[in-house]
Design a protein around this motif. Sequence first.
Motif, PDB file in Angstrom:
ATOM      1  N   THR A  14       0.834  -1.202   0.000  1.00  0.00           N
ATOM      2  CA  THR A  14       0.000   0.000   0.000  1.00  0.00           C
ATOM      3  C   THR A  14       0.875   1.261   0.000  1.00  0.00           C
ATOM      4  OG1 THR A  14      -0.127  -0.011   2.410  1.00  0.00           O
ATOM      5  CG2 THR A  14      -1.860  -1.193   1.242  1.00  0.00           C
ATOM      6  N   VAL A  15       0.220   2.410   0.144  1.00  0.00           N
ATOM      7  CA  VAL A  15       0.937   3.687   0.194  1.00  0.00           C
ATOM      8  C   VAL A  15       0.581   4.397   1.496  1.00  0.00           C
ATOM      9  CG1 VAL A  15       1.030   3.968  -2.308  1.00  0.00           C
ATOM     10  CG2 VAL A  15      -0.926   4.875  -1.032  1.00  0.00           C
ATOM     11  N   GLU A  16       1.348   5.423   1.839  1.00  0.00           N
ATOM     12  CA  GLU A  16       1.017   6.239   3.000  1.00  0.00           C
ATOM     13  C   GLU A  16       1.411   7.683   2.723  1.00  0.00           C
ATOM     14  OE1 GLU A  16       4.555   4.514   5.622  1.00  0.00           O
ATOM     15  OE2 GLU A  16       3.676   6.292   6.556  1.00  0.00           O
ATOM     16  N   LEU A  17       0.807   8.600   3.490  1.00  0.00           N
ATOM     17  CA  LEU A  17       1.162  10.010   3.377  1.00  0.00           C
ATOM     18  C   LEU A  17       2.129  10.340   4.505  1.00  0.00           C
ATOM     19  CD1 LEU A  17       0.268  12.472   1.584  1.00  0.00           C
ATOM     20  CD2 LEU A  17      -1.019  13.223   3.582  1.00  0.00           C
ATOM     21  N   LEU A  18       3.342  10.739   4.151  1.00  0.00           N
ATOM     22  CA  LEU A  18       4.354  11.054   5.165  1.00  0.00           C
ATOM     23  C   LEU A  18       5.061  12.336   4.758  1.00  0.00           C
ATOM     24  CD1 LEU A  18       5.620   9.845   7.789  1.00  0.00           C
ATOM     25  CD2 LEU A  18       7.411   8.896   6.340  1.00  0.00           C
ATOM     26  N   GLY A  19       5.049  13.341   5.646  1.00  0.00           N
ATOM     27  CA  GLY A  19       5.693  14.610   5.329  1.00  0.00           C
ATOM     28  C   GLY A  19       5.134  15.231   4.066  1.00  0.00           C
ATOM     29  N   ALA A  20       3.825  15.172   3.890  1.00  0.00           N
ATOM     30  CA  ALA A  20       3.112  15.750   2.740  1.00  0.00           C
ATOM     31  C   ALA A  20       3.438  15.041   1.424  1.00  0.00           C
ATOM     32  CB  ALA A  20       3.393  17.250   2.609  1.00  0.00           C
ATOM     33  N   ALA A  21       4.090  13.894   1.491  1.00  0.00           N
ATOM     34  CA  ALA A  21       4.387  13.146   0.259  1.00  0.00           C
ATOM     35  C   ALA A  21       3.733  11.766   0.323  1.00  0.00           C
ATOM     36  CB  ALA A  21       5.894  12.995   0.094  1.00  0.00           C
ATOM     37  N   LEU A  22       3.203  11.354  -0.807  1.00  0.00           N
ATOM     38  CA  LEU A  22       2.637  10.012  -0.898  1.00  0.00           C
ATOM     39  C   LEU A  22       3.765   9.049  -1.265  1.00  0.00           C
ATOM     40  CD1 LEU A  22      -0.265   8.939  -0.597  1.00  0.00           C
ATOM     41  CD2 LEU A  22      -0.463   9.022  -3.092  1.00  0.00           C
ATOM     42  N   PRO A 110      -7.584   6.549   3.373  1.00  0.00           N
ATOM     43  CA  PRO A 110      -8.601   7.440   3.961  1.00  0.00           C
ATOM     44  C   PRO A 110      -8.099   8.876   4.022  1.00  0.00           C
ATOM     45  CG  PRO A 110      -7.593   6.052   5.646  1.00  0.00           C
ATOM     46  CD  PRO A 110      -7.097   5.554   4.329  1.00  0.00           C
ATOM     47  N   GLU A 111      -8.989   9.815   3.689  1.00  0.00           N
ATOM     48  CA  GLU A 111      -8.579  11.225   3.668  1.00  0.00           C
ATOM     49  C   GLU A 111      -9.438  12.113   4.551  1.00  0.00           C
ATOM     50  OE1 GLU A 111      -8.033  12.753  -0.289  1.00  0.00           O
ATOM     51  OE2 GLU A 111      -7.176  10.871  -0.991  1.00  0.00           O
ATOM     52  N   CYS A 112     -10.537  11.593   5.094  1.00  0.00           N
ATOM     53  CA  CYS A 112     -11.327  12.379   6.044  1.00  0.00           C
ATOM     54  C   CYS A 112     -11.725  11.449   7.186  1.00  0.00           C
ATOM     55  CB  CYS A 112     -12.549  12.998   5.372  1.00  0.00           C
ATOM     56  SG  CYS A 112     -13.669  11.803   4.630  1.00  0.00           S
ATOM     57  N   TYR A 138     -13.680   4.493   9.683  1.00  0.00           N
ATOM     58  CA  TYR A 138     -13.063   3.328  10.323  1.00  0.00           C
ATOM     59  C   TYR A 138     -11.544   3.458  10.422  1.00  0.00           C
ATOM     60  CZ  TYR A 138     -17.458   0.740  10.089  1.00  0.00           C
ATOM     61  OH  TYR A 138     -18.743   0.312  10.279  1.00  0.00           O
ATOM     62  N   ALA A 139     -11.006   4.672  10.256  1.00  0.00           N
ATOM     63  CA  ALA A 139      -9.549   4.835  10.262  1.00  0.00           C
ATOM     64  C   ALA A 139      -9.156   6.006  11.153  1.00  0.00           C
ATOM     65  CB  ALA A 139      -9.041   5.078   8.844  1.00  0.00           C
ATOM     66  N   PHE A 140      -7.889   6.050  11.548  1.00  0.00           N
ATOM     67  CA  PHE A 140      -7.450   7.210  12.326  1.00  0.00           C
ATOM     68  C   PHE A 140      -6.153   7.827  11.817  1.00  0.00           C
ATOM     69  CE2 PHE A 140      -5.713   3.630  14.838  1.00  0.00           C
ATOM     70  CZ  PHE A 140      -4.391   4.023  15.029  1.00  0.00           C
ATOM     71  N   ASP A 141      -5.626   7.353  10.686  1.00  0.00           N
ATOM     72  CA  ASP A 141      -4.465   8.034  10.124  1.00  0.00           C
ATOM     73  C   ASP A 141      -4.341   7.710   8.637  1.00  0.00           C
ATOM     74  OD1 ASP A 141      -3.281   5.547   9.814  1.00  0.00           O
ATOM     75  OD2 ASP A 141      -1.897   5.772  11.486  1.00  0.00           O
ATOM     76  N   MET A 142      -3.278   8.212   8.016  1.00  0.00           N
ATOM     77  CA  MET A 142      -3.097   8.023   6.577  1.00  0.00           C
ATOM     78  C   MET A 142      -1.901   7.118   6.284  1.00  0.00           C
ATOM     79  SD  MET A 142      -4.043  11.805   5.153  1.00  0.00           S
ATOM     80  CE  MET A 142      -4.314  11.248   3.476  1.00  0.00           C
ATOM     81  N   GLY A 169      -5.259   1.764  11.649  1.00  0.00           N
ATOM     82  CA  GLY A 169      -4.299   2.858  11.616  1.00  0.00           C
ATOM     83  C   GLY A 169      -2.945   2.331  12.053  1.00  0.00           C
ATOM     84  N   GLY A 170      -1.910   3.137  11.821  1.00  0.00           N
ATOM     85  CA  GLY A 170      -0.571   2.690  12.206  1.00  0.00           C
ATOM     86  C   GLY A 170      -0.204   1.372  11.546  1.00  0.00           C
ATOM     87  N   TYR A 171      -0.643   1.196  10.310  1.00  0.00           N
ATOM     88  CA  TYR A 171      -0.403  -0.022   9.513  1.00  0.00           C
ATOM     89  C   TYR A 171      -1.142  -1.240  10.064  1.00  0.00           C
ATOM     90  CZ  TYR A 171       3.745   2.852   8.491  1.00  0.00           C
ATOM     91  OH  TYR A 171       4.592   3.874   8.192  1.00  0.00           O
TER      92      TYR A 171
END
Length: 301
Positions: A14-22, A110-112, A138-142, A169-171
């Motif tokens: 999968t992907v994640e958003l970290l430091g404003a980068a996907l 998830p984005e919202c 159903y999520a708490f982070d990106m 969340g948190g993988y």
Amino acid sequence: MIVLHNPSGLLHSTVELLGAALIPALECPERITAILEALSSSSSHTIRTTNFDLGDNDDPSHSQSSSSSSSLVSLIIATHSPAYLKHLSTIFQTWLSAGLVVGPDFCILPECFAVPRPDPSLPPASEPKDVYARVGYYAFDMSSGINEYTYQAVLGSANLAVEGVKLFGGYCYVNNAALAITAYRHLYPSTSTTSPSPKSSAPTPIPTAILDLDFHHGNGTQSIFYQDPSVLYVSIHGRDDSYAEYAQLLDTAIARIRQHGPRFVVVSLGFDTFELDPLGKFGIATADYESMARAGWEEEE
Ligand SMILES: [Zn+2]
């Protein structure tokens, strides 16, 4: 050591958003491959492949089948919200059916997110009908993406923590530490003066403990057992100590667990404590992990 390996985990890229980068998620299938290679190089370990038949019997709302995979799903339901599990098993196809876009990585992120209720006595917000909003409900982070194989991968993979019983969340998607405790209690439901016995009728649950050595706090594991005095949860997390400092904390943790007197201990062994891991900041080297294992073993002796 007997190692249970769910090959579906290798498909959960999968992907994640970290430091404003996907970016490609730091918790990735390559970790599983590296661990398997290391374990395979030693004759001390037996690697057993687990395959879960994800037919109709594994629908979270139909858990009465006697198949081993459905037994696992029954245990997961005992620890997690059925609506949440249903969500995990269906959201990717629902997303595609709604005509929503997936990226080139073929992954939903998830984005919202739901706003926590200021008054905890209020009933929780109901599940949104809108598919886009439902992913974040159903999520708490990106950091935790959903792809076609997520549900298949999280049944029996080494995920660590969910918040409460219905968030990913948190993988992490399904709480394996809680599953292990639940499975043990299923076998040994109450205290015994000698050895754990399935026939014991004493009302007090057998003391169990979870030693969480992942770099991150196991917020979901703590939340699930927070009100349960029979399950002791001890975590060492989120600092940037040397191994000497870490070893002292580990001794304290082991002493506290021995004081609790558990008959069954789950170790949530996240290797993001490794000194070169991109996720953690602990200075733990390869040889230190042997010292960590011996700390618990020699205490037992
Ligand atoms: Zn971690």
